[in-house]
Design a protein around this motif. Structure first.
Motif, PDB file in Angstrom:
ATOM      1  N   THR A 159      33.047  37.654  45.139  1.00 62.32           N
ATOM      2  CA  THR A 159      33.911  38.376  46.074  1.00 62.32           C
ATOM      3  C   THR A 159      33.381  38.194  47.499  1.00 62.32           C
ATOM      4  N   CYS A 214      23.132  58.044  54.580  1.00 60.59           N
ATOM      5  CA  CYS A 214      22.393  58.440  53.372  1.00 60.59           C
ATOM      6  C   CYS A 214      21.804  57.207  52.709  1.00 60.59           C
ATOM      7  N   ASP A 215      20.537  57.297  52.340  1.00 64.65           N
ATOM      8  CA  ASP A 215      19.942  56.261  51.480  1.00 64.65           C
ATOM      9  C   ASP A 215      20.115  56.756  50.049  1.00 64.65           C
ATOM     10  N   THR A 216      20.949  56.095  49.282  1.00 67.95           N
ATOM     11  CA  THR A 216      21.293  56.608  47.944  1.00 67.95           C
ATOM     12  C   THR A 216      20.118  56.543  46.963  1.00 67.95           C
ATOM     13  N   SER A 228      30.926  48.964  54.236  1.00 68.27           N
ATOM     14  CA  SER A 228      31.120  47.512  54.229  1.00 68.27           C
ATOM     15  C   SER A 228      31.832  47.084  52.946  1.00 68.27           C
ATOM     16  N   LYS A 256      22.399  45.704  36.959  1.00 71.75           N
ATOM     17  CA  LYS A 256      23.835  45.854  36.692  1.00 71.75           C
ATOM     18  C   LYS A 256      24.110  46.093  35.207  1.00 71.75           C
ATOM     19  N   TYR A 286      22.715  55.077  41.693  1.00 70.52           N
ATOM     20  CA  TYR A 286      23.966  55.389  40.990  1.00 70.52           C
ATOM     21  C   TYR A 286      23.785  56.667  40.152  1.00 70.52           C
ATOM     22  N   ILE A 314      30.455  50.380  40.572  1.00 62.47           N
ATOM     23  CA  ILE A 314      30.640  48.941  40.763  1.00 62.47           C
ATOM     24  C   ILE A 314      29.439  48.251  40.135  1.00 62.47           C
ATOM     25  N   ALA A 315      29.678  47.613  38.995  1.00 61.40           N
ATOM     26  CA  ALA A 315      28.618  46.829  38.338  1.00 61.40           C
ATOM     27  C   ALA A 315      28.797  45.391  38.790  1.00 61.40           C
ATOM     28  N   ASP A 337      26.823  55.860  53.466  1.00 57.63           N
ATOM     29  CA  ASP A 337      26.129  54.563  53.593  1.00 57.63           C
ATOM     30  C   ASP A 337      24.844  54.778  54.365  1.00 57.63           C
ATOM     31  N   ARG A 338      23.855  53.953  54.075  1.00 54.67           N
ATOM     32  CA  ARG A 338      22.631  54.048  54.898  1.00 54.67           C
ATOM     33  C   ARG A 338      22.896  53.460  56.284  1.00 54.67           C
ATOM     34  N   ALA A 373      29.066  52.295  44.937  1.00 53.28           N
ATOM     35  CA  ALA A 373      29.152  50.876  45.327  1.00 53.28           C
ATOM     36  C   ALA A 373      27.942  50.409  46.130  1.00 53.28           C
ATOM     37  N   TYR A 432      18.559  41.902  39.950  1.00 50.98           N
ATOM     38  CA  TYR A 432      19.957  42.277  40.187  1.00 50.98           C
ATOM     39  C   TYR A 432      20.764  42.379  38.887  1.00 50.98           C
ATOM     40  N   ILE A 460      33.263  45.948  49.527  1.00 49.44           N
ATOM     41  CA  ILE A 460      34.061  46.558  48.457  1.00 49.44           C
ATOM     42  C   ILE A 460      34.192  48.066  48.678  1.00 49.44           C
ATOM     43  N   THR A 472      32.242  39.320  50.750  1.00 43.25           N
ATOM     44  CA  THR A 472      31.799  40.554  51.436  1.00 43.25           C
ATOM     45  C   THR A 472      30.579  40.202  52.283  1.00 43.25           C
TER      46      THR A 472
HETATM   47  P1  NAD Z   1      28.110  44.747  51.100  1.00 45.89           P
HETATM   48  O1  NAD Z   1      26.751  44.309  51.471  1.00 45.89           O
HETATM   49  O2  NAD Z   1      29.266  44.310  51.930  1.00 45.89           O
HETATM   50  O3  NAD Z   1      28.156  46.343  50.982  1.00 45.89           O
HETATM   51  C1  NAD Z   1      27.105  47.079  50.420  1.00 45.89           C
HETATM   52  C2  NAD Z   1      26.944  48.364  51.211  1.00 45.89           C
HETATM   53  O4  NAD Z   1      25.940  49.144  50.556  1.00 45.89           O
HETATM   54  C3  NAD Z   1      26.468  48.146  52.667  1.00 45.89           C
HETATM   55  O5  NAD Z   1      27.299  48.856  53.547  1.00 45.89           O
HETATM   56  C4  NAD Z   1      25.055  48.688  52.652  1.00 45.89           C
HETATM   57  O6  NAD Z   1      24.658  49.248  53.906  1.00 45.89           O
HETATM   58  C5  NAD Z   1      25.145  49.735  51.559  1.00 45.89           C
HETATM   59  N1  NAD Z   1      23.832  50.067  51.003  1.00 45.89           N
HETATM   60  C6  NAD Z   1      22.894  49.222  50.526  1.00 45.89           C
HETATM   61  N2  NAD Z   1      21.806  49.908  50.133  1.00 45.89           N
HETATM   62  C7  NAD Z   1      22.078  51.229  50.350  1.00 45.89           C
HETATM   63  C8  NAD Z   1      21.359  52.426  50.131  1.00 45.89           C
HETATM   64  N3  NAD Z   1      20.122  52.419  49.630  1.00 45.89           N
HETATM   65  N4  NAD Z   1      21.957  53.596  50.456  1.00 45.89           N
HETATM   66  C9  NAD Z   1      23.206  53.610  50.977  1.00 45.89           C
HETATM   67  N5  NAD Z   1      23.919  52.509  51.219  1.00 45.89           N
HETATM   68  C10 NAD Z   1      23.364  51.327  50.906  1.00 45.89           C
HETATM   69  O7  NAD Z   1      28.282  44.255  49.601  1.00 45.89           O
HETATM   70  P2  NAD Z   1      29.485  44.384  48.544  1.00 45.89           P
HETATM   71  O8  NAD Z   1      29.684  43.027  47.987  1.00 45.89           O
HETATM   72  O9  NAD Z   1      30.630  45.131  49.093  1.00 45.89           O
HETATM   73  O10 NAD Z   1      28.749  45.241  47.419  1.00 45.89           O
HETATM   74  C11 NAD Z   1      29.292  46.433  46.873  1.00 45.89           C
HETATM   75  C12 NAD Z   1      28.928  46.508  45.408  1.00 45.89           C
HETATM   76  O11 NAD Z   1      29.594  45.452  44.711  1.00 45.89           O
HETATM   77  C13 NAD Z   1      27.427  46.304  45.130  1.00 45.89           C
HETATM   78  O12 NAD Z   1      27.011  47.216  44.147  1.00 45.89           O
HETATM   79  C14 NAD Z   1      27.357  44.886  44.622  1.00 45.89           C
HETATM   80  O13 NAD Z   1      26.252  44.678  43.788  1.00 45.89           O
HETATM   81  C15 NAD Z   1      28.675  44.779  43.880  1.00 45.89           C
HETATM   82  N6  NAD Z   1      29.144  43.412  43.620  1.00 45.89           N
HETATM   83  C16 NAD Z   1      29.437  42.555  44.628  1.00 45.89           C
HETATM   84  C17 NAD Z   1      29.878  41.270  44.315  1.00 45.89           C
HETATM   85  C18 NAD Z   1      30.221  40.251  45.376  1.00 45.89           C
HETATM   86  O14 NAD Z   1      30.448  39.066  45.032  1.00 45.89           O
HETATM   87  N7  NAD Z   1      30.304  40.632  46.635  1.00 45.89           N
HETATM   88  C19 NAD Z   1      30.013  40.874  42.981  1.00 45.89           C
HETATM   89  C20 NAD Z   1      29.697  41.778  41.985  1.00 45.89           C
HETATM   90  C21 NAD Z   1      29.280  43.056  42.314  1.00 45.89           C
END
Ligand code: NAD
Length: 270
Positions: A198, A72-74, A26, A169, A128, A150-151, A47-48, A100, A165, A28, A200
């Motif tokens: 962002t 995978c659950d990371t 999903s 980070k 991470y 990705i922080a 991804d989980r 990420a 959260y 980023i 998402t």
């Molecule tokens: P998103 O929810 O679209 O994607 C996150 C993905 O991580 C999902 O596919 C989810 O299934 C997967 N995931 C969650 N827990 C998991 C686990 N335990 N094991 C495996 N996969 C797992 O969100 P995103 O915005 O794309 O987030 C990606 C990264 O960017 C994250 O670390 C988030 O904190 C960071 N981030 C996002 C934003 C924003 O505004 N969207 C801003 C700053 C940082």
């Protein structure tokens, strides 16, 4: 002087590099998987959410490179070690790890349960670390590697009602710096990308409400919320040979939002 032009894939050195992207199902993570694949990299989507990972891997394959999906659950050491073994078997030793996979759980620290705290820390920080350890072992066998975590701008800016959260980070940023100095001598670089707001899956609920994106966008110098592809571009740079001497940095990608503090000050003169 060499007068020949380079293709994008030659310029970045990413062709046939093995890239593992957690959270690749999903947002980023998915945008990053596709950006790397467009430059010729082979990509493991971890991804989980296996269905999400499979959808990304199918898009990767459609670009003509190798793509595999791994459920995978990371936050589980056993899952991460199994995922790393699957990547090595399917694609070879990992060259690039993008951490990420993350979760955002709204809460106030006053009444947040230990269970909620542990859940966020276990995915956003421990996950991470576990992935860095598992894929770092493979990088050491080749003597090269790039890890991009990705922080968030939340790593340096406390955010109301964001529970653990922002704290997770901030710790990711230090994890990255620590890896940069410990593993730099082994040819492995570690850097973070700190996205601002962002669009998402994680933020869809907040920004999807009528007027919300405009309201938040107006606080950003570029006057808009960022797209996942714009975060992916920064990850590609840090994964590529074009950042070969960049190690231990936090690269903010936020449209200038965190530089905007003084313009929020109410004007009392002039
Ligand atoms: P998103 O929810 O679209 O994607 C996150 C993905 O991580 C999902 O596919 C989810 O299934 C997967 N995931 C969650 N827990 C998991 C686990 N335990 N094991 C495996 N996969 C797992 O969100 P995103 O915005 O794309 O987030 C990606 C990264 O960017 C994250 O670390 C988030 O904190 C960071 N981030 C996002 C934003 C924003 O505004 N969207 C801003 C700053 C940082």
């Amino acid at each position: 002087m060499n007068n020949t032009t380079l293709s994008a894939s030659e310029h970045t050195g990413l062709a046939s590099r093995v890239c593992a992207i957690t959270g690749g199902g999903s947002g980023i993570g998915r945008a990053t998987a596709l950006a790397l694949a467009r430059l010729g990299a082979d990509v493991a989507v971890i991804d989980r959410d296996l269905a999400g990972a499979q959808a990304t891997a199918a898009q990767v394959q459609a670009l003509g490179v190798k793509g595999v999906a791994i459920g995978c659950d990371t936050s589980s050491e056993a899952d991460v070690n199994a995922a790393a073994a699957s990547v090595q078997e399917a694609l070879g030793p990992c060259d690039v790890l993008v951490n990420a996979a993350g979760v955002l759980k709204a809460a106030s620290l006053e009444d947040m349960s230990l269970q909620e705290w542990n859940r966020v820390i276990s995915v956003n920080l421990t996950g991470y670390f576990l992935c860095a350890q598992a894929f770092g072992r493979q990088m050491r066998t080749t003597g090269r590697g790039a890890i991009i975590h990705i922080a968030s701008i939340a790593a340096t800016h406390p955010t109301g009602h964001s529970g653990a959260y922002a704290i997770s980070k901030a710790a990711v940023s230090m994890l990255s710096r620590q890896l940069a100095i410990e593993w730099g001598p082994q040819g492995i670089r570690s850097n973070t990308v700190c996205p601002g707001m962002t669009w998402t899956g994680m933020t869809q609920e907040a920004y999807g409400r009528p007027g919300a994106a405009e309201l938040r966008g107006n606080a950003i110098p570029l006057r808009r919320i960022g797209q996942p592809e714009e975060i992916a571009d920064a990850v590609v740079y840090l994964a590529s040979d074009r950042s070969a001497y960049v190690n231990g940095v936090d690269l903010t990608v936020d449209g200038g939002f965190t530089r905007n503090l003084m313009s929020l000050m109410p004007r009392t003169a002039l």
